[in-house]
Design a protein around this motif. Sequence first.
Motif, PDB file in Angstrom:
ATOM      1  N   ALA A  49     -35.036 -40.422  10.634  1.00  0.00           N
ATOM      2  CA  ALA A  49     -34.683 -41.845  10.732  1.00  0.00           C
ATOM      3  C   ALA A  49     -34.042 -42.331   9.440  1.00  0.00           C
ATOM      4  CB  ALA A  49     -35.935 -42.659  11.052  1.00  0.00           C
ATOM      5  N   GLY A  50     -34.558 -41.861   8.318  1.00  0.00           N
ATOM      6  CA  GLY A  50     -33.987 -42.257   7.031  1.00  0.00           C
ATOM      7  C   GLY A  50     -32.555 -41.784   6.882  1.00  0.00           C
ATOM      8  N   ARG A  51     -32.277 -40.553   7.348  1.00  0.00           N
ATOM      9  CA  ARG A  51     -30.915 -40.032   7.284  1.00  0.00           C
ATOM     10  C   ARG A  51     -29.974 -40.883   8.145  1.00  0.00           C
ATOM     11  NH1 ARG A  51     -33.270 -34.640   7.691  1.00  0.00           N
ATOM     12  NH2 ARG A  51     -33.202 -33.616   5.660  1.00  0.00           N
ATOM     13  N   LYS A  52     -30.436 -41.281   9.331  1.00  0.00           N
ATOM     14  CA  LYS A  52     -29.600 -42.075  10.221  1.00  0.00           C
ATOM     15  C   LYS A  52     -29.263 -43.426   9.612  1.00  0.00           C
ATOM     16  CE  LYS A  52     -31.133 -39.985  14.579  1.00  0.00           C
ATOM     17  NZ  LYS A  52     -31.846 -40.210  15.864  1.00  0.00           N
ATOM     18  N   VAL A  53     -30.275 -44.057   9.011  1.00  0.00           N
ATOM     19  CA  VAL A  53     -30.040 -45.357   8.377  1.00  0.00           C
ATOM     20  C   VAL A  53     -29.053 -45.220   7.227  1.00  0.00           C
ATOM     21  CG1 VAL A  53     -31.115 -47.177   7.006  1.00  0.00           C
ATOM     22  CG2 VAL A  53     -32.265 -46.328   9.056  1.00  0.00           C
ATOM     23  N   LYS A  54     -29.249 -44.201   6.388  1.00  0.00           N
ATOM     24  CA  LYS A  54     -28.352 -44.000   5.247  1.00  0.00           C
ATOM     25  C   LYS A  54     -26.936 -43.718   5.705  1.00  0.00           C
ATOM     26  CE  LYS A  54     -27.818 -41.447   0.920  1.00  0.00           C
ATOM     27  NZ  LYS A  54     -28.401 -40.456  -0.012  1.00  0.00           N
TER      28      LYS A  54
END
Length: 357
Positions: free
Chosen positions: A10-15
């Motif tokens: 999820a963090g990768r997607k947001v970034k």
Amino acid sequence: MALPGFVVSAGRKVKRGWEQVRYRFIDRPKIHRHIQHLSGPLQLQATPTDAIVIGLMRDSEEHIPSFLEHHFRLGVRHIVLLDNGSVDRTVELASAHPQVTLLQTKMSYKDYKYAFRQYLIDRFCQKGWCLVLDIDERFDFPGSDQISLSQFLAYLNQHQYTAVVSHMLDMFPEGDPDTWPKDGSEFARKSNWYNNTDLTQEPYVPYFNCTPSNEAIRYHWGGVRETIFGVHPNLTKHPLIYPAKGVSPVLYSSHFCANARVADVSTVLLHYKFDRKFHEKCLRAVERGNYAGGSTEYKAYLQALESGEARDLKRPGSRQLEKIDQLVEERFLEETNTYRQFVTQQARAQSAASVSN
């Protein structure tokens, strides 16, 4: 304690989402305003079996001749280079070739290096394949002594692949750096040694909606840079992509792409990092802090160079590269029976056509 996988994802997607918004509305318009066209065509023609190379460079006069020679011999359609303020003969050498489009900008490499790359892809690579390279890299693939690049791309198209894994292979010459050739082309010819004693291979993780087609292909880490300098670099990239089919590089890394069906054959980036200017480049990188972690790797390179630990890169386990297919035999590169059969069939067809003519 390590974060759960879904949290990391999820963090990768947001970034990635934020980077895309920033690029589209802030970085791309700014880059367009600060790009100067120096030479070569701005409108490029490409087909599904053509590849256009894009690359960034600065003070790279020792690499330009062999970079152009290698990739035009391989069969690329055109090369687009963005110069970032060279003060040596880089611009002069690159602008002399009719199949090179040369652009220049003085914008900060540290702040815009990934946006520069995406800008070039958007502008020049929307019809055929795009090969994203650093100026000290030379792309090659298994069977390149038997089939052409256009045939290789035809194979990828036939199987609906939209990206290819490449592993960097750090090349070096024999002897003390003070004895290495000053001429860039001669240096590349003599840099035919490599050492994978400390190569680490890990399972390929399909980040950013990428679908692998060959489970034998893995991520590579370390290599001779771990042996000599004690660093553990990521050696795996995805430089060959098909942007028209929705593939794009990740805007905060030079190693990953998104939304790709990854081919069943891996390729190589012959990496000529250790040239006569390597010490000078390390000093500059440490001073500017324009690489990952404030140029952490370059600090390690500089320490080993100045302590004398890196005076001779040829250590036990070093081998000479005689042909690309030996990397398949060593399992540095991977291919499927389907791909090898294609190469064999194409080579036989060419041989038969040559005899009949």
